[in-house]
Design a protein around this motif. Structure first.
Motif, mmCIF file in Angstrom:
data_model
loop_
_atom_site.group_PDB
_atom_site.id
_atom_site.type_symbol
_atom_site.label_atom_id
_atom_site.label_comp_id
_atom_site.label_asym_id
_atom_site.label_seq_id
_atom_site.Cartn_x
_atom_site.Cartn_y
_atom_site.Cartn_z
ATOM 1 N N LEU A 146 -19.103 117.561 45.621
ATOM 2 C CA LEU A 146 -18.453 116.394 46.219
ATOM 3 C C LEU A 146 -18.091 116.599 47.685
ATOM 4 C CD1 LEU A 146 -16.114 115.232 43.304
ATOM 5 C CD2 LEU A 146 -18.480 114.608 43.788
ATOM 6 N N HIS A 184 -23.202 114.835 51.408
ATOM 7 C CA HIS A 184 -23.608 113.466 51.082
ATOM 8 C C HIS A 184 -23.992 112.688 52.338
ATOM 9 C CE1 HIS A 184 -22.623 113.275 46.729
ATOM 10 N NE2 HIS A 184 -21.857 114.300 47.041
ATOM 11 N N ALA A 236 -23.583 113.573 41.962
ATOM 12 C CA ALA A 236 -22.499 114.557 41.969
ATOM 13 C C ALA A 236 -22.735 115.519 40.811
ATOM 14 C CB ALA A 236 -21.146 113.862 41.821
ATOM 15 N N VAL A 278 -17.920 118.338 39.076
ATOM 16 C CA VAL A 278 -17.018 117.241 38.708
ATOM 17 C C VAL A 278 -16.128 117.657 37.542
ATOM 18 C CG1 VAL A 278 -16.890 114.867 37.847
ATOM 19 C CG2 VAL A 278 -18.622 115.496 39.538
ATOM 20 N N THR A 300 -9.852 111.078 42.481
ATOM 21 C CA THR A 300 -11.036 111.725 43.077
ATOM 22 C C THR A 300 -12.323 111.191 42.447
ATOM 23 O OG1 THR A 300 -9.799 113.749 43.560
ATOM 24 C CG2 THR A 300 -12.198 113.932 43.442
ATOM 25 N N TRP A 303 -15.595 108.834 43.917
ATOM 26 C CA TRP A 303 -16.998 109.270 43.865
ATOM 27 C C TRP A 303 -17.712 108.673 42.651
ATOM 28 C CZ3 TRP A 303 -19.226 111.899 47.776
ATOM 29 C CH2 TRP A 303 -18.387 112.552 48.688
ATOM 30 N N GLU A 327 -21.643 108.257 42.665
ATOM 31 C CA GLU A 327 -22.375 109.523 42.602
ATOM 32 C C GLU A 327 -22.216 110.196 41.249
ATOM 33 O OE1 GLU A 327 -21.842 108.303 46.709
ATOM 34 O OE2 GLU A 327 -20.414 108.569 45.074
#
Length: 326
Positions: free
Chosen positions: A137, A142, A156, A161, A268, A272, A275
């Motif tokens: 991340l 990215h 991701a 993650v 968080t 994201w 992704e």
């Protein structure tokens, strides 16, 4: 000797057979030049020269092969990840062909300007046509991939993650410990690693121990069930639409616990979300990349962090690609 009785210049002064040199170099690749030289009773300086000559040729051959394969691979999937030279200070970035199981290149640093400089200097990198790129991340990765490959799906990495979820669960565990008796606190602390793996992967005995520590707190039990639900989301979502709906339910489940660490984790992953959900468009992870990173770290320790950058990169390319391309 030739007809005149002279020794040809091509073999004059040759002390070791080609087979012997090959064996010594192979040993040096698996260990160190010093160890191989001692093992084969030859001067370390002599073997060092031969090893460096072989390394330059081998790395050039392997790198040409892996880039050619990447350019010809249909539905190419790249993996981008950093690894430490000196943790917290100096990093390299590895570019991997996930479908081809190969390390393509290593570039110094991981800052956006360093990544952009690499792409500018290596036009063949921009000529690749990946359908997807897997990374953690880090925003700079990215941004860089979006600039280089705007049509590629940015994924991701599942395990990066999932680490956020594990850290949130462990934060709940630490909060729970402060409310327990000294005996229960010690037991929970001693067995806290049982919270991390999938519950179904535990043995019967370990499963009993897990149930014991989860019974200490209803909040800890809810957080563990929330973590298990995330694993199930990754494994069982049949398509992107279902994954989006299921993930929204998981967000709500986390927010209802009203714990700061879980709220931060949910925030968080929300940021994201695209992704993270893209995993269900193209199911690739950087698991193989992490394994390759461990090999590179072992190489660094074995060779005492080679100061010559060129030979350092050559050694890593051979270390990671030789087993596949021989």
């Amino acid at each position: 000797m030739d007809s005149s009785g002279n020794t040809p210049s091509s073999i004059r002064g040759k002390r070791y057979s080609h087979a012997f040199e090959k064996q010594a170099i192979r040993t040096a690749t698996a260990a160190t030049v010093k160890h191989s030289a001692d093992l084969h009773a030859m001067p370390a300086s002599t073997l060092q020269t031969k090893y460096q000559h072989w390394l330059a040729l081998a790395s050039e051959r392997l790198q040409e092969r892996v880039w050619q394969d990447a350019a010809c691979t249909s539905k190419l999937v790249l993996g981008v990840d950093d690894f430490a030279i000196r943790k917290g200070h100096t990093y390299n970035t590895g570019i991997h062909n996930l479908r081809g199981e190969a390390l393509l290149d290593i570039l110094p640093g991981r800052k956006l300007e360093e990544l952009r400089a690499y792409a500018k200097q290596h036009s063949f990198f921009l000529e690749l046509r990946p359908i997807a790129v897997v990374m953690d991340l880090a925003p700079y990765y990215h941004t860089w991939i979006q600039e280089c490959f705007p049509k590629a799906i940015r994924i991701a990495d599942r395990f990066h993650v999932h680490r956020y979820v594990i850290e949130a669960l462990q934060a709940v565990r630490k909060t729970t410990q402060t409310t327990l008796s000294s005996r229960a606190k010690a037991n929970l602390k001693a067995k806290h690693r049982l919270l991390n793996p999938k519950e179904e992967s535990l043995s019967v005995e370990r499963h009993k121990e897990l149930k014991e520590i989860l019974d200490y707190s209803s909040l800890l039990g809810q957080a563990h069930a929330w973590k298990e639900s995330f694993n199930e989301w990754y494994d069982c979502s049949p398509d992107v639409n279902t994954a989006n709906r299921w993930l929204e339910t998981w967000f709500v489940q986390g927010e209802q616990m009203q714990h700061p660490a879980i709220d931060a984790c949910v925030k968080t992953i929300r940021n994201w979300r695209t992704e993270v959900v893209n995993y269900h468009r193209c199911r690739w992870t950087n698991a193989a990349v992490d394994g390759r990173n461990n090999r590179m770290k072992a190489f660094q320790r074995r060779h005492y962090f080679t100061r010559n950058r060129k030979r350092y990169v050559q050694g890593l390319l051979v270390e990671c690609n030789q087993s596949r391309y021989g």
